[in-house]
Design a protein around this motif. Sequence first.
Motif, PDB file in Angstrom:
ATOM      1  N   CYS A  55       0.885  -0.969  -0.023  1.00 40.62           N
ATOM      2  CA  CYS A  55       0.006   0.161  -0.017  1.00 40.62           C
ATOM      3  C   CYS A  55       0.816   1.447  -0.026  1.00 40.62           C
ATOM      4  O   CYS A  55       1.683   1.276   0.925  1.00 40.62           O
ATOM      5  CB  CYS A  55      -0.891   0.060   1.423  1.00 40.62           C
ATOM      6  N   THR A  56       0.718   2.075  -0.870  1.00 45.11           N
ATOM      7  CA  THR A  56       1.460   3.606  -1.140  1.00 45.11           C
ATOM      8  C   THR A  56       0.436   4.590  -0.859  1.00 45.11           C
ATOM      9  O   THR A  56      -0.821   4.533  -1.382  1.00 45.11           O
ATOM     10  CB  THR A  56       1.908   3.454  -2.396  1.00 45.11           C
ATOM     11  N   ILE A  57       0.664   5.723  -0.066  1.00 39.62           N
ATOM     12  CA  ILE A  57       0.075   6.615   0.395  1.00 39.62           C
ATOM     13  C   ILE A  57       0.736   7.927   0.052  1.00 39.62           C
ATOM     14  O   ILE A  57       1.719   8.241   0.389  1.00 39.62           O
ATOM     15  CB  ILE A  57      -0.632   6.752   1.692  1.00 39.62           C
ATOM     16  N   ILE A  58       0.189   8.825  -0.916  1.00 37.96           N
ATOM     17  CA  ILE A  58       0.749  10.122  -1.185  1.00 37.96           C
ATOM     18  C   ILE A  58      -0.246  11.048  -0.781  1.00 37.96           C
ATOM     19  O   ILE A  58      -1.429  11.197  -1.184  1.00 37.96           O
ATOM     20  CB  ILE A  58       0.992  10.225  -2.895  1.00 37.96           C
ATOM     21  N   GLU A  59       0.226  11.944  -0.053  1.00 33.82           N
ATOM     22  CA  GLU A  59      -0.625  13.169   0.646  1.00 33.82           C
ATOM     23  C   GLU A  59      -0.108  14.490  -0.041  1.00 33.82           C
ATOM     24  O   GLU A  59       0.979  14.834   0.002  1.00 33.82           O
ATOM     25  CB  GLU A  59      -0.726  13.155   2.089  1.00 33.82           C
ATOM     26  N   TYR A  60      -1.123  15.310  -0.611  1.00 37.08           N
ATOM     27  CA  TYR A  60      -0.823  16.623  -1.036  1.00 37.08           C
ATOM     28  C   TYR A  60      -1.666  17.355   0.070  1.00 37.08           C
ATOM     29  O   TYR A  60      -2.699  17.356   0.546  1.00 37.08           O
ATOM     30  CB  TYR A  60      -1.436  16.802  -2.190  1.00 37.08           C
ATOM     31  N   LYS A  81       2.025   4.486  13.280  1.00 35.70           N
ATOM     32  CA  LYS A  81       2.500   3.592  14.336  1.00 35.70           C
ATOM     33  C   LYS A  81       1.787   2.249  13.829  1.00 35.70           C
ATOM     34  O   LYS A  81       2.496   0.982  13.670  1.00 35.70           O
ATOM     35  CB  LYS A  81       1.862   3.909  15.714  1.00 35.70           C
ATOM     36  N   ARG A  82       0.641   2.190  13.228  1.00 39.18           N
ATOM     37  CA  ARG A  82       0.092   0.821  12.696  1.00 39.18           C
ATOM     38  C   ARG A  82       0.583   0.281  11.495  1.00 39.18           C
ATOM     39  O   ARG A  82       0.768  -0.833  11.397  1.00 39.18           O
ATOM     40  CB  ARG A  82      -1.552   0.947  12.834  1.00 39.18           C
ATOM     41  N   TYR A  83       0.708   1.198  10.564  1.00 40.27           N
ATOM     42  CA  TYR A  83       1.138   0.775   9.155  1.00 40.27           C
ATOM     43  C   TYR A  83       2.455   1.282   8.742  1.00 40.27           C
ATOM     44  O   TYR A  83       2.912   0.360   7.724  1.00 40.27           O
ATOM     45  CB  TYR A  83      -0.094   1.277   8.202  1.00 40.27           C
ATOM     46  N   ILE A  84       2.826   2.172   8.979  1.00 41.11           N
ATOM     47  CA  ILE A  84       4.168   2.652   8.324  1.00 41.11           C
ATOM     48  C   ILE A  84       5.392   2.193   9.085  1.00 41.11           C
ATOM     49  O   ILE A  84       6.307   1.439   8.338  1.00 41.11           O
ATOM     50  CB  ILE A  84       4.295   4.130   8.233  1.00 41.11           C
TER      51      ILE A  84
END
Length: 213
Positions: A55-60, A81-84
């Motif tokens: 899973c990849t998350i990109i935030e703007y 804490k949970r995922y990264i």
Amino acid sequence: MTTRRDVLKLTGLVTAGLALPSFARPAFADTVDTAALMQAGPLGDVWLGPADAKCTIIEYASMTCSHCARFHKETWPELRKRYIDTGKVRFTLREFPLDPLATAAFMLARCEGDKMYYPITDLLFDQQPNWAFTQKPVDALEQMLKQAGYTKEKFEACLKNEKVYGAVNSVKQRGMDVFKVDSTPTFFINGTRYTGEQTVDAMEKVIKPIIDA
């Protein structure tokens, strides 16, 4: 469009109690070209989490967006804490400044290199009311950045750095032109767009099916 002159003339532009723009909207989803989305800006992306995460998350985000600050204060620590930190998700924050002050804040986060990007952005999101909404935001920002080792000379030199200024604005411009980002925060989770402030539970509903697949 924020100009370099805007960044260098920030003092006095924000008065006490004046809310800078923030454009959180109800969440909706659509998918963009993932290969194009993964192309980094001139300064590169600062990734957290393993490159092979499912899973990849990109935030703007914008440093002066109150919705972004609330996400980074309330949702981000638990998400990390949970995922990264557990290696299940890869995350990066991209610049989408809504005003000259946000541009300056991102420039200051970039000038010290990748190792200080998240310590500085986390600090500025956490302390946003104490610098973004004050009578003298630049002075407040300078005082805040002393915690990150910025001298007055380094602070001023960073805000005059044309390379960093251009890079920050190019990330925003490409976000608008290519991915139609028009509000903050905007998240792309494996290429699917979600707009508006997100709770950890809401993000978990998207993340878990991806990593469990």
